[in-house]
Design a protein around this motif. Structure first.
Motif, PDB file in Angstrom:
ATOM      1  N   UNK A   1      40.675 -47.079 -44.494  1.00 24.97           N
ATOM      2  CA  UNK A   1      39.418 -47.808 -44.618  1.00 24.97           C
ATOM      3  C   UNK A   1      38.243 -46.973 -44.129  1.00 24.97           C
ATOM      4  N   UNK A   2      38.432 -46.279 -42.995  1.00 27.58           N
ATOM      5  CA  UNK A   2      37.357 -45.426 -42.473  1.00 27.58           C
ATOM      6  C   UNK A   2      37.027 -44.324 -43.475  1.00 27.58           C
ATOM      7  N   UNK A   3      38.069 -43.690 -44.030  1.00 25.42           N
ATOM      8  CA  UNK A   3      37.843 -42.630 -45.028  1.00 25.42           C
ATOM      9  C   UNK A   3      37.152 -43.180 -46.268  1.00 25.42           C
ATOM     10  N   UNK A   4      37.593 -44.351 -46.738  1.00 27.07           N
ATOM     11  CA  UNK A   4      36.998 -44.945 -47.926  1.00 27.07           C
ATOM     12  C   UNK A   4      35.530 -45.303 -47.704  1.00 27.07           C
ATOM     13  N   UNK A   5      35.223 -45.848 -46.517  1.00 25.17           N
ATOM     14  CA  UNK A   5      33.835 -46.196 -46.207  1.00 25.17           C
ATOM     15  C   UNK A   5      32.969 -44.947 -46.187  1.00 25.17           C
ATOM     16  N   UNK A   6      33.473 -43.857 -45.592  1.00 25.11           N
ATOM     17  CA  UNK A   6      32.719 -42.604 -45.563  1.00 25.11           C
ATOM     18  C   UNK A   6      32.467 -42.063 -46.953  1.00 25.11           C
ATOM     19  N   UNK A   7      33.496 -42.122 -47.826  1.00 26.59           N
ATOM     20  CA  UNK A   7      33.327 -41.613 -49.185  1.00 26.59           C
ATOM     21  C   UNK A   7      32.332 -42.461 -49.981  1.00 26.59           C
ATOM     22  N   UNK A   8      32.448 -43.792 -49.843  1.00 29.95           N
ATOM     23  CA  UNK A   8      31.526 -44.665 -50.571  1.00 29.95           C
ATOM     24  C   UNK A   8      30.093 -44.451 -50.097  1.00 29.95           C
ATOM     25  N   UNK A   9      29.923 -44.335 -48.775  1.00 30.81           N
ATOM     26  CA  UNK A   9      28.577 -44.119 -48.233  1.00 30.81           C
ATOM     27  C   UNK A   9      28.011 -42.796 -48.715  1.00 30.81           C
TER      28      UNK A   9
END
Length: 368
Positions: A27-35
């Motif tokens: 989730x942390x990685x996905x949030x960083x990529x989306x941001x």
């Protein structure tokens, strides 16, 4: 009705800690990529220019996207870390308070994973410590009470003898001896109970005749039952198998239970001792027609000094730990002991089991 986010949170919380940690990192990685992607797309619209042609603008967009993704990833990491460390902080604070003597501490159970199980185990441990402390305090108070009465009697008579108020006759010396014997018996019973509960009492288990042990106990107490006007009967079937136990300790258990039954059975009452095979055990029962025990007290009658009637004194009774010693002895011989009663004035049955001797069991199987 729960919101979709609340239902999703409850669903994720139902997983164990390992999958939850994996999901949190993803989730942390996905949030960083989306941001990063969102800022990279939005920044040119805000600052203008052609990102492909203007290298400076491109670097600025990447810098802003990286910073935003790092901030969002850190926020997500702090949230996940807080969900993991919060129960541990609660337990750490509660542990410090328990070490300071506050045994009533409980921590909230917020998750259903390993941390939730740890919180539940911690609460169970704290409750056990609290109950143990309460029992210790009750034990000290009970011992003090049991010793205070004979000590007060001895001190009073000694002062009377010194002042010349009490005559030093045979009755006085007999009373002083009885009170000192009462204290000696209490101290000896407590010492024996402490040793058997700590596993330090020497036991010599062997194949022993259940019928012979019952006879030894009943014959030694027959005069006391006759003096009290209480009938003592036995019910022993033929071919009763032998048990693997310390015969002297079994007789001690039977004697304790018989004395207890005699103490609470009125004249013209009856006490019946029975033994019968049950699966791989022999069941011993001592049933009386005495005062009975209310159901709410049945689980506590084997505790030290516990009395169903708090106002009842021990004058003429035992030391108050006979049932506790009996339970410890039976359990040390791999048996079980319990009490049954339908209520006050309905009589009481004390029962315990002991394992059948292997030699007897194998012989019975060959005969069958």
């Amino acid at each position: 009705m729960k919101s979709p986010i609340a239902r999703l949170s409850a669903y994720v919380s139902s997983y164990n800690l390992g999958p939850k940690l994996l999901l949190s990192h993803l989730l942390v990685t996905l949030i960083g990529m989306i941001t990063f992607g969102v800022v990279s797309f939005v920044a040119p619209l805000i600052f203008g220019g052609n990102g492909a042609a203007d290298l400076l603008h491109t670097l600025l967009y990447l810098l802003l996207a990286t910073a935003a993704s790092m901030v969002s990833a850190m926020a997500a990491s702090l949230f996940v870390a807080g969900r993991i460390t919060r129960p541990l902080k609660y337990m750490l604070a509660a542990t410090r308070r328990i070490s300071g003597g506050s045994y009533g501490e409980q921590v909230p159970v917020q998750e259903s994973d390993e941390l939730g199980e740890l919180s539940e185990s911690f609460n169970a441990m704290a409750a056990a410590l609290r109950d143990g402390e309460l029992r210790r305090q009750e034990f000290i108070a009970d011992v003090s009470h049991e010793l205070r009465t004979p000590l007060s009697t001895l001190q009073g008579y000694m002062e009377g003898l010194l002042d010349g108020v009490v005559e030093p006759d045979e009755e006085t010396w007999g009373l002083l001896y009885a009170e000192s014997e009462r204290m000696r018996r209490l101290v000896e019973d407590l010492r024996q109970l402490s040793r058997v509960e700590a596993g330090q009492l020497d036991l010599h288990p062997a194949s022993s005749s259940a019928e012979l042990m019952v006879c030894r106990a009943t014959e030694s107490l027959a005069p006391l039952f006759a003096e009290g006007g209480v009938r003592l009967e036995t019910s022993l079937p033929e071919g009763l198998p032998e048990v693997f136990a310390d015969s002297d300790r079994v007789v001690q258990v039977l004697t304790n239970l018989l004395r207890n039954a005699l103490h609470y059975t009125p004249a013209d009452g009856k006490v019946t001792v029975a033994a019968s095979p049950r699966n791989a055990e022999v069941l011993f029962t001592i049933s009386d027609t005495g005062s009975g025990i209310p159901p709410e007290h049945l689980d506590r009658v084997f505790e030290r000094f516990y009395r169903v009637e708090k106002s009842r004194s021990r004058e003429g009774g035992g030391s108050g730990v006979g049932l506790a010693i009996s339970r410890a002895l039976v359990q040390s011989m791999h048996g079980e002991i319990w009490a049954e009663s339908r209520g006050a004035r309905e009589g009481t049955t004390f029962a315990f089991t002991l394992p059948i001797s292997r030699g007897t069991a194998s012989e019975g199987s060959r005969k069958s």
